[in-house]
Scaffold this active site. Structure first.
Site, PDB file in Angstrom:
ATOM      1  N   GLU A 126     106.467  88.509  45.759  1.00 26.75           N
ATOM      2  CA  GLU A 126     105.186  88.940  45.210  1.00 26.75           C
ATOM      3  C   GLU A 126     104.379  89.728  46.242  1.00 26.75           C
ATOM      4  OE1 GLU A 126     106.947  85.960  42.785  1.00 26.75           O
ATOM      5  OE2 GLU A 126     106.487  85.931  44.924  1.00 26.75           O
ATOM      6  N   GLU A 178     111.264  92.567  60.423  1.00 26.36           N
ATOM      7  CA  GLU A 178     111.844  91.376  59.808  1.00 26.36           C
ATOM      8  C   GLU A 178     112.392  91.692  58.425  1.00 26.36           C
ATOM      9  OE1 GLU A 178     110.571  86.765  58.793  1.00 26.36           O
ATOM     10  OE2 GLU A 178     109.024  88.310  58.880  1.00 26.36           O
ATOM     11  N   SER A 218     104.207  81.906  61.613  1.00 26.96           N
ATOM     12  CA  SER A 218     103.730  81.001  60.569  1.00 26.96           C
ATOM     13  C   SER A 218     103.207  79.692  61.137  1.00 26.96           C
ATOM     14  CB  SER A 218     104.850  80.707  59.572  1.00 26.96           C
ATOM     15  OG  SER A 218     105.245  81.875  58.890  1.00 26.96           O
TER      16      SER A 218
END
Length: 407
Positions: free
Chosen positions: A389, A263, A148
């Site tokens: 989502e 993960e 990230s």
């Protein structure tokens, strides 16, 4: 039982007996080594985002080394790479046995063992495997995930950290990563960087980076809960040898997808119950201590937790069997992550029903206000490992084959 002496003909009963003998001796030794060590299940604080201190990380490393040296640290791993070469049922037997003992938490090694290690095992060069696999498994080395970025969280394909190839064939990497769990005590990082101007998803390359190399800077991010598990990581012209590349050049998206599935499987692993927050025997005992076990609302809330954990355990066993059969984890692992957030929400509801107003006020009663941080942290788990989502989209498109929505 040492790794060298493990025999494939070892009976499961003998294996369990050896595991019990090891754990009986080791729990006493750990208490002696660390004094009055407060294990996780006795601490008057329940939280999801506490963060690990350097001391807690060191305790986890010490325990993993002890477990590995006794022959229980990589039970299903191939012998030539340092594993014990035993079937999966032996690993399950050890984990079931270990849960009965108050051993130090290995949660500071979750990313290292659950994500970095399997990715290197599947995509690493021989040099990478020989250098890092055994140290990672024994916790001589700890790994973190450098994916990230400030401008690329959920949209991971938009990472801007650049990897430029030099004339020698090696790489120089410059950029910034964020939300990196455990970077402050890690030795290696699993890095995703932009390596060309090619089309989206075909311009990324994955690497292993030495977290102690020149040009790597780690800065902790302090959370409002007081923890500091997440970090910013700055890379300023960090040199990475080409042998540390994972997969082909510009094929890093495939490596990243596999890592993300690991993960989600690692995050979702706790949802099958049997340890930590989801120990049903501890939850039942706690409800009896509160004297609310006959409250219809409490019983209904507990039933939801029990049903969710039972379903997740069956689903988890099926997914693990596929992985251990040599299949790279696929989009179905998103189900494990969704199951976790659902079961955490159910547990949060149960805690709220059982405690009532005591959840929000420190009355001095044991295990009352200590749950407040957990309840406040549950919504945050909907983001970790990819938001709920995103997981639903993955399942809809890649598992069920549903068409994408308009626009």
């Amino acid at each position: 039982m040492s790794v060298d002496s493990v025999q494939r003909t070892l009976s499961l009963e003998d294996f369990r007996a050896e595991a019990e003998a090891f754990l009986e001796a080791s729990v006493s030794a750990v208490r002696t080594d660390h004094g009055q060590f407060e294990f996780d299940d006795t601490e008057d604080r329940v939280t999801l985002f506490r963060g690990a201190t350097a001391e807690e990380a060191q305790r986890a490393r010490d325990w993993q080394r002890r477990v590995y040296d006794a022959g229980f640290g990589w039970i299903t791993g191939p012998v030539d790479l340092g594993g014990a070469g035993l079937p999966a049922r032996f690993e399950q037997a050890y984990l079931e046995t270990e849960r009965r003992y108050p051993v130090p938490s290995r949660s500071p090694l979750g990313v290292s063992l659950g994500m970095v290690f399997p990715t290197l095992l599947n995509f690493g060069t021989e040099q990478v495997k020989q250098r890092w696999l055994l140290p990672l498994r024994r916790a001589d080395v700890v790994g973190c995930q450098l994916f990230s970025e400030p401008g690329a969280g959920s949209d991971l394909a938009s990472v801007s950290t650049r990897a430029k190839r030099t004339e020698s064939g090696d790489w120089l990497v410059t950029g910034e990563k964020v939300w990196t769990s455990g970077a402050h005590y890690s030795d290696v990082g699993l890095l995703l960087a932009r390596s060309s101007e090619g089309s989206r998803h075909r311009n990324l390359t994955a690497f292993v980076v030495d977290m102690h190399a020149a040009g790597v800077e780690v800065r902790s991010l302090r959370q409002m809960t007081g923890g500091a598990d997440f970090n910013e990581v700055f890379l300023d012209g960090v040199a990475i040898p080409d042998e540390n590349r994972l997969g082909d050049i510009d094929d890093g998206w495939r490596v990243a997808l596999a890592t993300l599935m690991y993960e989600r499987g690692a995050i979702g692993g706790a949802t099958a119950g049997g340890s930590g927050l989801f120990r049903l025997d501890r939850i039942i005992a706690w409800l009896h201590e509160l004297g609310c076990e006959r409250d219809p609302a409490v019983r209904q809330a507990f039933a939801r937790v029990h049903a969710g954990l039972t379903a997740a355990k069956a689903m988890r066993a099926r997914a693990e069997a596929a992985v251990k059969a040599g299949t790279t984890p696929g989009p179905e692992m998103s189900l494990s992550k969704l199951a976790l957030t659902s079961n955490l929400a159910s547990l949060s509801d149960l805690v709220g029903v059982a405690l009532g107003p005591r959840l929000l006020a420190d009355t001095g009663e044991r295990d009352a206000y200590s749950w407040s941080e957990f309840v406040l942290g549950v919504p945050g788990m909907r983001l970790g490992g990819g938001s709920d989502e995103i997981q639903r989209d993955i399942i809809a498109h890649r598992v069920l084959g549903l068409p994408k929505g308009p626009g």
